[in-house]
Design a protein around this motif. Sequence first.
Motif, short mmCIF file in Angstrom:
data_model
loop_
_atom_site.label_atom_id
_atom_site.label_comp_id
_atom_site.label_asym_id
_atom_site.label_seq_id
_atom_site.Cartn_x
_atom_site.Cartn_y
_atom_site.Cartn_z
N ILE A 114 0.82 -1.23 0.00
CA ILE A 114 0.00 0.00 0.00
C ILE A 114 0.85 1.27 0.00
O ILE A 114 0.39 2.33 0.42
CB ILE A 114 -0.97 0.01 1.19
CG1 ILE A 114 -0.23 -0.17 2.51
CG2 ILE A 114 -2.05 -1.02 1.03
CD1 ILE A 114 -1.08 0.08 3.74
N ARG A 115 2.06 1.19 -0.48
CA ARG A 115 2.91 2.38 -0.52
C ARG A 115 2.38 3.39 -1.52
O ARG A 115 1.69 3.04 -2.46
CB ARG A 115 4.34 1.99 -0.86
CG ARG A 115 4.98 1.25 0.30
CD ARG A 115 6.44 1.02 0.10
NE ARG A 115 6.92 0.23 1.23
CZ ARG A 115 7.91 -0.61 1.16
NH1 ARG A 115 8.56 -0.77 0.03
NH2 ARG A 115 8.28 -1.28 2.22
N GLY A 116 2.74 4.65 -1.29
CA GLY A 116 2.34 5.72 -2.20
C GLY A 116 1.00 6.35 -1.87
O GLY A 116 0.49 7.16 -2.63
N LYS A 117 0.45 6.03 -0.71
CA LYS A 117 -0.86 6.58 -0.33
C LYS A 117 -0.77 7.57 0.83
O LYS A 117 -1.79 7.96 1.38
CB LYS A 117 -1.81 5.44 0.04
CG LYS A 117 -2.10 4.51 -1.13
CD LYS A 117 -3.11 3.47 -0.76
CE LYS A 117 -3.39 2.59 -1.98
NZ LYS A 117 -4.35 1.55 -1.70
N GLY A 118 0.45 7.94 1.22
CA GLY A 118 0.62 8.94 2.27
C GLY A 118 0.69 8.38 3.67
O GLY A 118 0.73 9.14 4.64
N TYR A 119 0.72 7.06 3.81
CA TYR A 119 0.77 6.47 5.16
C TYR A 119 2.08 6.82 5.88
O TYR A 119 2.08 7.09 7.08
CB TYR A 119 0.62 4.95 5.10
CG TYR A 119 -0.78 4.49 4.76
CD1 TYR A 119 -1.84 4.75 5.61
CD2 TYR A 119 -1.03 3.78 3.59
CE1 TYR A 119 -3.13 4.33 5.31
CE2 TYR A 119 -2.31 3.35 3.28
CZ TYR A 119 -3.35 3.63 4.14
OH TYR A 119 -4.62 3.22 3.84
N GLY A 120 3.19 6.80 5.15
CA GLY A 120 4.48 7.11 5.77
C GLY A 120 4.51 8.52 6.33
O GLY A 120 4.94 8.75 7.46
N ALA A 121 4.02 9.48 5.56
CA ALA A 121 3.98 10.87 6.01
C ALA A 121 3.09 11.02 7.24
O ALA A 121 3.45 11.70 8.20
CB ALA A 121 3.49 11.78 4.89
N GLU A 122 1.94 10.36 7.22
CA GLU A 122 1.03 10.43 8.36
C GLU A 122 1.65 9.80 9.61
O GLU A 122 1.52 10.32 10.71
CB GLU A 122 -0.30 9.77 8.01
CG GLU A 122 -1.36 9.90 9.09
CD GLU A 122 -1.77 11.33 9.39
OE1 GLU A 122 -2.27 11.56 10.51
OE2 GLU A 122 -1.58 12.22 8.55
N MET A 123 2.33 8.67 9.43
CA MET A 123 3.02 8.03 10.56
C MET A 123 4.03 8.99 11.17
O MET A 123 4.11 9.12 12.40
CB MET A 123 3.77 6.77 10.09
CG MET A 123 2.91 5.56 9.89
SD MET A 123 3.78 4.23 9.01
CE MET A 123 5.39 4.19 9.72
#
Length: 170
Positions: free
Chosen positions: A99-108
């Motif tokens: 699910i990369r590329g959906k903004g999860y990393g930034a939100e984390m």
Amino acid sequence: MLRLRPYKSCDAEKISEWIKDEDVFVKWGGDHFGEFPITAGIIDDKYRQSNGDYKELDNFYPWIAIDDENRVVGHFIIRYIHDDNRILRFGWVIVDSTIRGKGYGAEMLRLGLKYAFELMDAKVVTIGVFENNDIAHECYKKIGFKDKEITEKEPFNIIEMELKREDYIA
């Protein structure tokens, strides 16, 4: 919308799956864990305290990100690197590879920064981008991290970034 919770033993299998095919972990894993691929058992052994608790290990806080549907979508670590100066290090920022590329990393990372600055009273948070990963580098810049130095040495080229408390926007 994501939320964070402390790492649990049941998360180790997922984490080991996410990093199995990542080039940076192939190089880095043998150094820090003694072998690659890094298995769920190795991760769990590394995170567990002698009393079986996972929440805190020598100023080492592994966190798991959970989405609205209660799925585990990411993992990262907060660690004090200088207690007296309240400098915290974010490391091992990993998002579920499907699910990369959906903004999860930034939100984390936004949630992690909120925790670090508002609850752990950090003065500075640092992070390193291995192998000059342009996507990660741009993501960290959007969140507010600024380049501190670039180290070019084998086996990694590392862009060291930091965010100071006075530059943090809640």
